[in-house]
Design a protein around this motif. Structure first.
Motif, PDB file in Angstrom:
ATOM      1  N   GLN A  64       0.754  -1.107   0.461  1.00 15.88           N
ATOM      2  CA  GLN A  64      -0.045   0.106  -0.045  1.00 15.88           C
ATOM      3  C   GLN A  64       1.188   1.034  -0.116  1.00 15.88           C
ATOM      4  OE1 GLN A  64      -2.288  -1.504   3.788  1.00 15.88           O
ATOM      5  NE2 GLN A  64      -4.224  -1.225   2.227  1.00 15.88           N
ATOM      6  N   GLN A  66       3.685   1.646  -1.096  1.00 16.46           N
ATOM      7  CA  GLN A  66       4.520   1.815  -2.444  1.00 16.46           C
ATOM      8  C   GLN A  66       3.629   2.459  -3.029  1.00 16.46           C
ATOM      9  OE1 GLN A  66       3.722  -0.924  -5.064  1.00 16.46           O
ATOM     10  NE2 GLN A  66       5.795   1.117  -6.826  1.00 16.46           N
ATOM     11  N   GLU A  67       1.981   2.017  -3.350  1.00 13.71           N
ATOM     12  CA  GLU A  67       1.413   2.115  -4.640  1.00 13.71           C
ATOM     13  C   GLU A  67       1.070   3.585  -4.306  1.00 13.71           C
ATOM     14  OE1 GLU A  67      -3.156   0.881  -5.625  1.00 13.71           O
ATOM     15  OE2 GLU A  67      -1.794  -0.378  -5.124  1.00 13.71           O
ATOM     16  N   LYS A  68       0.767   4.322  -2.712  1.00 11.10           N
ATOM     17  CA  LYS A  68       0.531   5.162  -3.012  1.00 11.10           C
ATOM     18  C   LYS A  68       1.827   6.403  -3.546  1.00 11.10           C
ATOM     19  CE  LYS A  68      -3.505   5.147   0.621  1.00 11.10           C
ATOM     20  NZ  LYS A  68      -3.925   5.587  -0.174  1.00 11.10           N
ATOM     21  N   GLN A  70       4.165   5.517  -5.374  1.00 15.45           N
ATOM     22  CA  GLN A  70       4.411   5.289  -6.758  1.00 15.45           C
ATOM     23  C   GLN A  70       3.075   6.080  -7.563  1.00 15.45           C
ATOM     24  OE1 GLN A  70       6.540   2.793  -8.251  1.00 15.45           O
ATOM     25  NE2 GLN A  70       6.760   3.546 -10.140  1.00 15.45           N
ATOM     26  N   GLU A  71       1.804   6.809  -6.774  1.00 14.50           N
ATOM     27  CA  GLU A  71       1.255   7.429  -7.665  1.00 14.50           C
ATOM     28  C   GLU A  71       1.494   9.147  -7.401  1.00 14.50           C
ATOM     29  OE1 GLU A  71      -2.387   7.716  -5.524  1.00 14.50           O
ATOM     30  OE2 GLU A  71      -2.965   4.753  -6.179  1.00 14.50           O
ATOM     31  N   MET A  72       2.622   9.529  -6.522  1.00 13.63           N
ATOM     32  CA  MET A  72       2.736  10.444  -6.176  1.00 13.63           C
ATOM     33  C   MET A  72       4.410  11.168  -7.076  1.00 13.63           C
ATOM     34  SD  MET A  72       1.983  11.637  -2.154  1.00 13.63           S
ATOM     35  CE  MET A  72       3.058  10.009  -1.575  1.00 13.63           C
ATOM     36  N   TRP A  73       5.479   9.942  -6.947  1.00 13.41           N
ATOM     37  CA  TRP A  73       6.384   9.655  -7.931  1.00 13.41           C
ATOM     38  C   TRP A  73       6.477   8.841  -8.625  1.00 13.41           C
ATOM     39  CZ3 TRP A  73       7.181  14.598  -6.724  1.00 13.41           C
ATOM     40  CH2 TRP A  73       7.593  15.559  -5.017  1.00 13.41           C
ATOM     41  N   PRO A  74       5.908   9.013  -9.562  1.00 14.70           N
ATOM     42  CA  PRO A  74       5.763   8.250 -10.980  1.00 14.70           C
ATOM     43  C   PRO A  74       7.453   7.148 -11.108  1.00 14.70           C
ATOM     44  CG  PRO A  74       4.204   9.757 -11.082  1.00 14.70           C
ATOM     45  CD  PRO A  74       4.718   9.854 -10.245  1.00 14.70           C
ATOM     46  N   TYR A  98       6.372  -3.208 -11.506  1.00 13.89           N
ATOM     47  CA  TYR A  98       6.143  -2.170 -10.536  1.00 13.89           C
ATOM     48  C   TYR A  98       7.113  -1.809  -9.276  1.00 13.89           C
ATOM     49  CZ  TYR A  98       1.286  -1.539 -12.004  1.00 13.89           C
ATOM     50  OH  TYR A  98       0.494  -1.245 -12.838  1.00 13.89           O
TER      51      TYR A  98
END
Length: 524
Positions: A64, A66-68, A70-74, A98
């Protein structure tokens, strides 16, 4: 800077990894620590490049977090700390793209360090590729007009085109249809009363008038050339016939009158038929002949008949051939071409040709000895208006070019001089844009030609030479200055400190700080 975030709900583990990475990692690494998922997301309000995270944590687990992030810093990369039982699941996640890597909790901290170095390299390569693509797009926007002009000049000169016209038009966003014929117009701008030559303002004003009268009914492209000359290419979606050409002729007459009211003077020769792109060169040289026959008069408008034949050995066509021969060092052949040029019909035409021959000659001289020889030959006016005088002048030019044929002005010497100019520019401007596209603008040569002759003369590629110069300068600054690493990075032309460090380590086998520390040790 590379921002690394270590997340583990066991403080001893998290702190130990963070300290190890800070002590054994690169100088540009900044390592932060979080002990749960919420803390990690709070820290991640600032950029995170590498996430090193445990999976099983209370609250938000590693996936979770990592997913968030990744959304903020692709562009961020993630390394999971895992147990043996979770390997299959992690491997599937890595294949999905991912996750960059995983490390077993039972493995050493050095293994974590290597995984982070791998992730940093992957992240930097991705960022670097994005920068390259972005810069390439910007460069294309800058040079597209230049490439469009080069393409049109090649077509007008009749040079061999080895690519698909339709594809090339599409690549250059050139608003013409390759399969449709084109109408050619040739213009001769009069002298500007202030500058004595055709000014950029004149060209700009004329272009605006053409746009006003021709669009949207016609697609047109105006090419500003040397010697106050312009070429205009037209296409129309309607069927092409004589009446269409007459309509264009009337529009150009209106442009000419409007331009005259604005204080300008321009003569036009208009083709009376549309032609294919392959036939363009022949029509171009015919229109040049029409203009040259009317050089003595300003502000004329002529509709060329297809029955007009191109005079044998047209001055413009022959001068172009001579210039190409001189560029290749073929002085004897160039002299033969100049000898067969027909005498222009008008006094202005002869003056114009004399000026072009002088310009061609001056561009060829590259030594004091040659300059003195030419001065001795041309210190008295050679231009005479009768046939005999013209022949005498022609023979003088021919003898000069033949003398140059046995001088030291060889193609290899000119290549060496060009390459030395490039090398000097690189060494004096390490912090600037040193792309071949930029060098091509500065040297008036194509980037392809520069790349080829540089490798031929220096024995290494141009890009390798630039890296070599930048690394030599960086080593000097590390040795003889107290500049910070970021300042040295800027001075040698790198926008990314981490990319500079990797290049330096690849060149010298150590990081810049290790290099500086070793030098300090030797001094002590």
């Amino acid at each position: 800077m590379i921002n690394i975030l270590v997340v583990d709900d066991e403080p001893i583990s998290a702190d130990g990894i963070s300290i190890y990475l800070q002590e054994h990692g690169e100088d540009m690494w900044v390592v932060r620590t979080a002990y749960n998922g919420l803390q990690a997301l709070e820290i991640a309000r600032q950029r995170i490049d590498i996430l090193v995270s445990d999976i099983m944590m209370p609250g938000l687990d590693g996936f979770q977090v990592q997913e968030k992030i990744q959304e903020m810093w692709p562009m961020s990369r993630c390394i999971f700390l895992t147990s043996a039982q979770q390997i299959d699941y992690i491997q599937r996640a890595i294949r999905s793209g991912y996750i960059t890597d995983y490390v077993l909790k039972t493995e050493s901290e050095d293994r974590i360090l290597k995984a982070v170095e791998k992730a940093v390299a992957a992240q930097e390569n991705a960022v670097h590729m994005q920068d390259i693509l972005k810069k390439a797009e910007q460069d294309i926007l800058k040079i597209r007009p230049v490439l469009q002009k080069e393409l049109m000049l090649s077509l007008l000169r009749g040079e061999h085109i080895s690519f698909s016209m339709e594809q090339r038009f599409r690549e250059l966003e050139f608003d013409f249809q390759a399969e449709q014929p084109v109408l050619l117009l040739l213009g001769q701008l009069g002298d500007d009363t202030v500058t004595g030559g055709a000014s950029d303002i004149q060209v700009f004003v004329l272009s605006n008038f053409l746009e006003k009268y021709l669009q949207p009914a016609y697609r047109f492209y105006m090419l500003s050339m040397s010697d106050h000359r312009i070429a205009i290419l037209l296409q129309n979606a309607r069927p092409y016939d004589k009446e269409d050409v007459r309509h264009v002729f009337s529009l150009i007459e209106a442009v000419q009158q409007t331009f005259r009211k604005a204080g300008g003077a321009v003569s036009f020769a208009v083709d009376d038929v549309y032609c294919s792109w392959i036939e363009l060169s022949a029509h171009y040289h015919s229109l040049i002949a029409v203009l040259e026959r009317n050089l003595f008069m300003d502000d004329v408008l002529v509709l060329r008949s297809t029955s007009d034949e191109l005079p044998e050995h047209s001055p413009t066509e022959e001068l172009h051939k001579a210039r190409l021969l001189l560029e290749n060092g073929s002085f004897e052949e160039a002299a033969a071409v100049i000898q067969r040029i027909s005498m222009p019909h008008t006094t202005r035409g002869r003056i114009d040709l004399y000026r072009k021959l002088l310009k061609l000659l001056m561009a060829t001289i590259d030594s004091q000895e040659q300059a003195e020889y030419v001065y001795a030959k041309l210190h008295v006016p050679l231009l005479q208006t009768d046939e005999k005088g013209w022949k005498n002048m022609q023979l003088e030019f021919v003898s000069i070019f033949r003398r140059l044929a046995v001088s030291e002005n060889t193609p290899s010497k000119r290549m060496e001089q060009t390459v030395e100019t490039v090398c000097r520019h690189v060494k004096e401007n390490l912090a600037e844009d040193l792309s071949l596209v930029r060098l091509a603008e500065l040297t008036d040569h194509s980037s392809t030609y520069l790349s080829r002759i540089f490798k031929e003369v220096k024995g290494i590629g141009y890009n390798d030479f630039v890296v070599e110069c930048r690394m030599e300068r960086a080593a000097y600054l590390l040795h003889d200055s107290k500049l910070k690493l970021a300042d040295i990075t800027d001075q040698v032309g790198y926008t990314s400190s981490s990319y500079f460090i990797r290049t330096f380590r690849r060149t010298f086998g150590m990081t810049p700080m290790e290099y500086r520390n070793r030098l300090k040790g030797k001094k002590q």
